[in-house]
Enzyme design. Structure first.
Site, short mmCIF file in Angstrom:
data_model
loop_
_atom_site.label_atom_id
_atom_site.label_comp_id
_atom_site.label_asym_id
_atom_site.label_seq_id
_atom_site.Cartn_x
_atom_site.Cartn_y
_atom_site.Cartn_z
N TYR A 254 0.83 -1.20 0.00
CA TYR A 254 0.00 0.00 0.00
C TYR A 254 0.87 1.26 0.00
O TYR A 254 1.90 1.32 0.68
CB TYR A 254 -0.93 0.03 1.21
CG TYR A 254 -2.06 -0.96 1.15
CD1 TYR A 254 -2.30 -1.74 0.02
CD2 TYR A 254 -2.91 -1.14 2.23
CE1 TYR A 254 -3.34 -2.65 -0.03
CE2 TYR A 254 -3.96 -2.05 2.20
CZ TYR A 254 -4.16 -2.81 1.07
OH TYR A 254 -5.20 -3.71 1.03
N GLY B 64 -17.77 2.10 -4.22
CA GLY B 64 -18.63 3.27 -4.09
C GLY B 64 -19.99 3.12 -4.74
O GLY B 64 -20.86 3.99 -4.57
N LEU B 65 -20.23 2.02 -5.46
CA LEU B 65 -21.51 1.83 -6.14
C LEU B 65 -22.67 1.70 -5.16
O LEU B 65 -23.82 2.00 -5.51
CB LEU B 65 -21.47 0.59 -7.04
CG LEU B 65 -20.49 0.64 -8.22
CD1 LEU B 65 -20.64 -0.59 -9.08
CD2 LEU B 65 -20.71 1.90 -9.05
#
Length: 330
Positions: A53, A216-217
């Site tokens: 990350y 995010g949908l």
């Protein structure tokens, strides 16, 4: 904040897991530290990261941000169950990726240094390594356990068959084995219900869903787009998915409005109602987003709402709501 055991282990973790993938690329170090402090204020004790990350090869940017937060003291490390991962490439040289005994040893030591700690609570394989035998992997992990560098081990992105392989190989060594599986799982993507969730429940693994809002949908994207702020945050691949599920997402947002609840919290709460799920991973970019997510941990969905969500986002397989093989057989 409610707590639960991570799988069959005695480790107590919060029902929401703080994901840190935004720390560095999307969120400044100062804001990342503020988010982690706020998480502790809310009782979140479970933080997830990975050596890759930060997305700067070999640097482990996000782990370093967490490490500098730990170094501030104030029992930050002692109050945190920190989970990190290995597998992804940390360089161009051989043995800087995957799950060889050599990379396990080096990757663990590097993560410990970046995190500024002497032990990792949960060390997760970020992906299955089909080229390294399980005997080698478990021997390397047992050495880390004996050295006191790692307490528990988990998997991520494993199929049900991989979970079974890993568990049985650990059993032959008299080793505790996996206590968790981190898998993509949400209302739009329910494939984990076919084999991953049944395998995890059978072997006593806690399931830690990543992408609980499917990029995010499930977070009110259509409403945000109407307000002029939704398309920016959706990656191209999620925009493409939205085109295939727009009607369901529209009906979902309408249902959430009728409930008077934020769509993101309903999506997270749905996961918390699924058997075997320990803690969805939330990835706030701001303290405000973190604060708003806390409602999900206390939100109770009744049978009627759960049934409606199943109608909007059916389980995989023609026979729906059943594990394999019944999902696609008789």
């Amino acid at each position: 904040m409610e707590y639960t055991h991570l799988g069959r282990s005695g480790l107590s973790v919060s029902r929401l897991c703080l994901g840190t993938m935004n720390f560095g690329p999307e969120t400044s170090e100062a804001d990342s530290h503020a988010i982690m402090d706020r998480a502790h204020e809310h009782g979140l004790n479970f933080f997830d990261t990975a050596n890759v990350y930060g997305w700067k090869a070999g640097e482990g940017v996000t782990e370093q941000i967490i490490g500098r937060w730990f170094a501030q003291g104030g029992d930050r490390r002692e109050r945190t169950v920190v989970a990190t991962k290995l597998y992804g490439s940390m360089g161009d040289w051989p043995n800087e990726t995957k799950l060889s005994a050599l990379n396990i040893r080096r990757a663990c030591d590097a993560s410990l240094k970046r995190l500024q700690t002497d032990y990792i609570d949960l060390y997760q394989m970020h992906h299955v390594d089909r080229d390294t035998p399980w005997d080698e992997i478990w021997e390397a992990f047992s050495v880390l356990r004996q050295q006191g560098k790692v307490i528990y081990f988990g998997s991520s992105n494993f199929a049900g068959w991989h979970i079974a392989q890993a568990a049985e190989a650990a059993r032959t060594r008299g080793f505790l084995g996996l206590v968790s599986e981190q898998s993509i799982y949400n209302l739009i993507n329910r494939w984990a219900e076919l084999e991953v969730l049944p395998a995890a429940r059978h072997y006593g693994l806690g399931v830690i869903p990543w992408s609980p809002l499917h990029g995010g949908l499930l977070g009110g994207v259509l409403r945000k787009q109407r307000e002029g702020g939704g398309s920016r945050s959706l990656a191209d691949r999620h925009q493409a998915v939205l085109g295939t599920v727009r009607d369901s997402v529209e009906a979902y947002e309408k249902l959430c409005a009728e409930l008077g609840e934020d769509p993101a919290n309903v999506g997270l709460a749905w996961l918390l109602h699924q058997e075997g799920v320990t803690a969805p991973i939330i990835g706030p970019r701001t303290t405000e987003q973190l604060d708003n997510s806390l409602r999900a941990a206390e939100l109770r969905l009744d049978a009627e709402v759960l049934a409606k969500l199943d109608e909007l986002f059916p389980a995989p397989g023609p026979n729906g709501s059943k594990p394999a093989p019944e999902a696609y057989a008789w």
